[in-house]
Design a protein around this motif. Structure first.
Motif, mmCIF file in Angstrom:
data_model
loop_
_atom_site.group_PDB
_atom_site.id
_atom_site.type_symbol
_atom_site.label_atom_id
_atom_site.label_comp_id
_atom_site.label_asym_id
_atom_site.label_seq_id
_atom_site.Cartn_x
_atom_site.Cartn_y
_atom_site.Cartn_z
ATOM 1 N N ASN A 116 -1.550 -3.647 -10.447
ATOM 2 C CA ASN A 116 -0.893 -3.506 -9.150
ATOM 3 C C ASN A 116 -1.414 -4.531 -8.146
ATOM 4 N N PHE A 117 -2.737 -4.678 -8.097
ATOM 5 C CA PHE A 117 -3.289 -5.630 -7.132
ATOM 6 C C PHE A 117 -2.923 -7.056 -7.507
ATOM 7 N N ARG A 118 -2.872 -7.358 -8.800
ATOM 8 C CA ARG A 118 -2.498 -8.710 -9.239
ATOM 9 C C ARG A 118 -1.069 -9.035 -8.803
ATOM 10 N N LEU A 119 -0.158 -8.078 -8.973
ATOM 11 C CA LEU A 119 1.221 -8.286 -8.524
ATOM 12 C C LEU A 119 1.277 -8.486 -7.012
ATOM 13 N N PHE A 120 0.539 -7.651 -6.278
ATOM 14 C CA PHE A 120 0.504 -7.758 -4.814
ATOM 15 C C PHE A 120 -0.055 -9.117 -4.387
ATOM 16 N N PHE A 121 -1.127 -9.545 -5.029
ATOM 17 C CA PHE A 121 -1.787 -10.803 -4.673
ATOM 18 C C PHE A 121 -0.822 -11.982 -4.833
ATOM 19 N N ILE A 122 -0.079 -12.008 -5.927
ATOM 20 C CA ILE A 122 0.856 -13.106 -6.170
ATOM 21 C C ILE A 122 2.024 -13.063 -5.182
ATOM 22 N N GLY A 123 2.651 -11.891 -5.062
ATOM 23 C CA GLY A 123 3.810 -11.781 -4.172
ATOM 24 C C GLY A 123 3.457 -12.016 -2.722
ATOM 25 N N GLN A 124 2.356 -11.410 -2.269
ATOM 26 C CA GLN A 124 1.941 -11.565 -0.883
ATOM 27 C C GLN A 124 1.509 -12.993 -0.597
ATOM 28 N N GLY A 125 0.861 -13.641 -1.581
ATOM 29 C CA GLY A 125 0.426 -15.020 -1.383
ATOM 30 C C GLY A 125 1.595 -15.953 -1.117
ATOM 31 N N ILE A 126 2.683 -15.768 -1.870
ATOM 32 C CA ILE A 126 3.882 -16.594 -1.653
ATOM 33 C C ILE A 126 4.481 -16.310 -0.281
ATOM 34 N N SER A 127 4.587 -15.027 0.054
ATOM 35 C CA SER A 127 5.225 -14.643 1.311
ATOM 36 C C SER A 127 4.432 -15.096 2.534
ATOM 37 N N PRO B 250 -0.458 3.752 16.721
ATOM 38 C CA PRO B 250 -0.821 5.168 16.501
ATOM 39 C C PRO B 250 0.319 5.992 15.923
ATOM 40 N N LEU B 251 1.537 5.802 16.436
ATOM 41 C CA LEU B 251 2.701 6.502 15.893
ATOM 42 C C LEU B 251 2.975 6.050 14.465
ATOM 43 N N ALA B 252 2.884 4.742 14.229
ATOM 44 C CA ALA B 252 3.133 4.216 12.886
ATOM 45 C C ALA B 252 2.149 4.798 11.882
ATOM 46 N N GLY B 253 0.894 4.977 12.304
ATOM 47 C CA GLY B 253 -0.106 5.534 11.405
ATOM 48 C C GLY B 253 0.239 6.945 10.955
ATOM 49 N N VAL B 254 0.748 7.771 11.863
ATOM 50 C CA VAL B 254 1.168 9.128 11.503
ATOM 51 C C VAL B 254 2.302 9.070 10.483
ATOM 52 N N MET B 255 3.268 8.191 10.732
ATOM 53 C CA MET B 255 4.406 8.082 9.823
ATOM 54 C C MET B 255 3.976 7.587 8.441
ATOM 55 N N VAL B 256 3.034 6.646 8.411
ATOM 56 C CA VAL B 256 2.536 6.128 7.131
ATOM 57 C C VAL B 256 1.850 7.229 6.339
ATOM 58 N N ASP B 257 1.146 8.135 7.022
ATOM 59 C CA ASP B 257 0.510 9.259 6.333
ATOM 60 C C ASP B 257 1.534 10.283 5.848
ATOM 61 N N ARG B 258 2.699 10.343 6.488
ATOM 62 C CA ARG B 258 3.723 11.322 6.113
ATOM 63 C C ARG B 258 4.667 10.790 5.039
ATOM 64 N N TRP B 259 5.056 9.531 5.149
ATOM 65 C CA TRP B 259 6.105 8.977 4.302
ATOM 66 C C TRP B 259 5.539 8.393 3.012
ATOM 67 N N ASP B 260 6.432 8.121 2.079
ATOM 68 C CA ASP B 260 6.074 7.412 0.852
ATOM 69 C C ASP B 260 5.734 5.966 1.206
ATOM 70 N N ARG B 261 4.489 5.565 0.968
ATOM 71 C CA ARG B 261 4.014 4.264 1.437
ATOM 72 C C ARG B 261 4.729 3.097 0.759
ATOM 73 N N ARG B 262 5.060 3.254 -0.506
ATOM 74 C CA ARG B 262 5.762 2.167 -1.182
ATOM 75 C C ARG B 262 7.132 1.935 -0.558
ATOM 76 N N LEU C 203 9.830 -7.852 -4.977
ATOM 77 C CA LEU C 203 9.840 -7.755 -6.435
ATOM 78 C C LEU C 203 8.498 -7.266 -6.968
ATOM 79 N N SER C 204 7.406 -7.739 -6.370
ATOM 80 C CA SER C 204 6.082 -7.320 -6.849
ATOM 81 C C SER C 204 5.852 -5.831 -6.589
ATOM 82 N N VAL C 205 6.275 -5.331 -5.434
ATOM 83 C CA VAL C 205 6.102 -3.906 -5.118
ATOM 84 C C VAL C 205 6.970 -3.047 -6.033
ATOM 85 N N LEU C 206 8.181 -3.501 -6.332
ATOM 86 C CA LEU C 206 9.064 -2.751 -7.218
ATOM 87 C C LEU C 206 8.483 -2.629 -8.626
ATOM 88 N N ARG C 207 7.664 -3.600 -9.030
ATOM 89 C CA ARG C 207 7.095 -3.589 -10.384
ATOM 90 C C ARG C 207 5.775 -2.823 -10.458
#
Length: 421
Positions: free
Chosen positions: A12-23, A64-76, A186-190
């Motif tokens: 998972n981290f390898r996919l994130f590292f590649i995708g995020q690096g390009i972006s 602060p509001l975003a943090g509450v939502m991130v704890d409630r919602w599906d992070r992916r 694409l990296s997050v979907l995989r």
């Protein structure tokens, strides 16, 4: 025993590292092209400040509001949504710029939109890093590698942007950035994640927000680290906004001098991130945080007194190292000790401390520089950061006592060993 790239063994981290690096390279294309476009259209340095403020202040107000939502919602799903919206924002910029109809107010408005997206994107990305590494011992390496990637893009992106703007104009920078978001999506979907337990949704949002504030303020390690980062954001990090003045009025140089100063600060930050990536454990990061915070403050103070480029560059390199090591070390400790059900809210406070305070600090620094000069303003900011490092050193024994049982429970620390070396 971890190595400098040990976190990359996790899929998972390898996919994130590649995708995020390009972006991230694409993100820097847009940052540089946006600033250049506004200056080309308006010729106003003041509007450049407005642009920076517009893109960052939503993070301070909404985190602060975003943090509450991130704890409630599906992070992916949240991360996929923020990346898709960021792609749309860049595509709108590209369409307006390539069509030759873009105006300054449209650029500022779209930067406000990106700031709103970032208010959710930053805490969700920080929260998800923990789930991307199966072995918690590799978490410090993952955070350090992520910082290395950010700073590598910071060096590479502006260089590419300069070539593209001169060759084909700003619009194509925006277009390439829009396309680059596909790499993250694409990296997050995989990725494959273990489902989190359903979050509690019956509590009122404001009550959960207050709970997050009480937790962060009542837990000594998180409180001390967030305050240290907030002081750094208010007093130290705004030095970057004053570098054009230093390059022109103090160094008596031009764009080349400014580029050298910016690149050196970025190189220092990259070196600091690579140092942390080479560390094998979270143990000892309390002392590292004190030393790096002091180095950042002392580096800024010494840099403010330098009047020759040959002297200013190594001092700015040291300040960049201190800034990045302090930031990543604080992030690592917080990510290690925070309760999982409050991770999103605490990461939103981290985003406020890191990024939300910078636009306010930049406004203060700009106003102060008109009265006492840019160099004195940077020196004063460095002195404040040095005092903050001393205060954190004073709080370190309490921080050690609080994190020790957590480290023992996680198996990071056997009972006879001290928490911070």
């Amino acid at each position: 025993m971890t190595s400098i790239g040990s976190a990359l063994r996790h899929r998972n981290f390898r996919l994130f590292f590649i995708g995020q690096g390009i972006s991230l390279v694409g993100t820097w294309l847009t940052k540089v092209a946006t600033a250049w476009l506004v200056y080309r259209l308006s010729g106003s340095a003041w509007l450049l400040g407005v642009l920076a403020f517009a893109s960052q202040i939503p993070t301070f107000l909404l985190s602060p509001l975003a943090g509450v939502m991130v704890d409630r919602w599906d992070r992916r799903r949240v991360l996929l949504a923020t990346q898709a919206l960021s792609m749309l924002q860049s595509a709108l910029l590209a369409g307006l710029a390539l069509g030759g109809v873009i105006q300054v107010w449209e650029v500022v408005a779209l930067n406000v939109l990106q700031g709103l997206i970032d208010a959710f994107d930053m805490p969700v990305r920080q929260s998800m890093v923990v789930g991307m590494v199966d072995d918690r011992a590799d978490l410090p390496n993952a955070i350090a590698l992520n910082s290395s990637m950010v700073n590598a893009a910071r060096l590479l992106g502006p260089a590419i942007a300069g070539v593209l703007i001169a060759a084909v104009g700003e619009g194509w920078c925006f277009f390439i950035d829009a396309v680059s978001y596909a790499a993250v999506i694409l990296s997050v979907l995989r990725m494959r994640f273990v489902p989190r337990p359903p979050a509690r949704k019956d509590a009122h949002v404001l009550r959960e927000m207050a709970e997050g504030f009480r937790y962060a303020s009542g837990f000594a390690p998180i409180r001390a680290l967030l305050l240290l980062l907030a002081v750094s954001g208010l007093a130290g990090r705004p030095f970057a906004a004053l570098l054009p003045v230093i390059a022109g009025e103090v160094m008596h140089g031009g764009a080349g001098t400014l580029g050298a100063l910016q690149a050196t600060a970025g190189l220092g930050a990259l070196a600091g991130a690579l140092y942390l990536a080479s560390r094998t454990s979270v143990l000892g990061l309390g002392r590292v945080t004190v030393a790096s915070a002091a180095l950042f403050g002392l580096g800024l103070m010494a840099f403010s007194r330098a009047h020759a480029l040959w002297l200013a560059l190594p001092l700015l390199l040291l300040a960049g190292i201190g800034m990045m090591v302090q930031t990543a070390a604080c992030n690592t400790i917080i990510q290690t000790v925070v309760d999982e059900d409050k991770r999103g809210r605490v990461m939103s406070l981290l985003a406020m401390s890191l990024f939300g305070t910078v636009p306010l600090g930049s406004l203060i620094a700009g106003a102060l520089a008109t009265r006492i000069g840019a160099a004195n303003t940077i020196g004063l900011g460095g002195a404040i950061c040095l005092v903050a490092a001393g205060l954190f050193l004073r709080a370190l024994p309490e921080v050690r006592r609080a994190v020790r049982p957590i480290y023992e429970r996680m198996g990071i620390l056997p009972k006879p060993v001290e928490v911070v070396e």
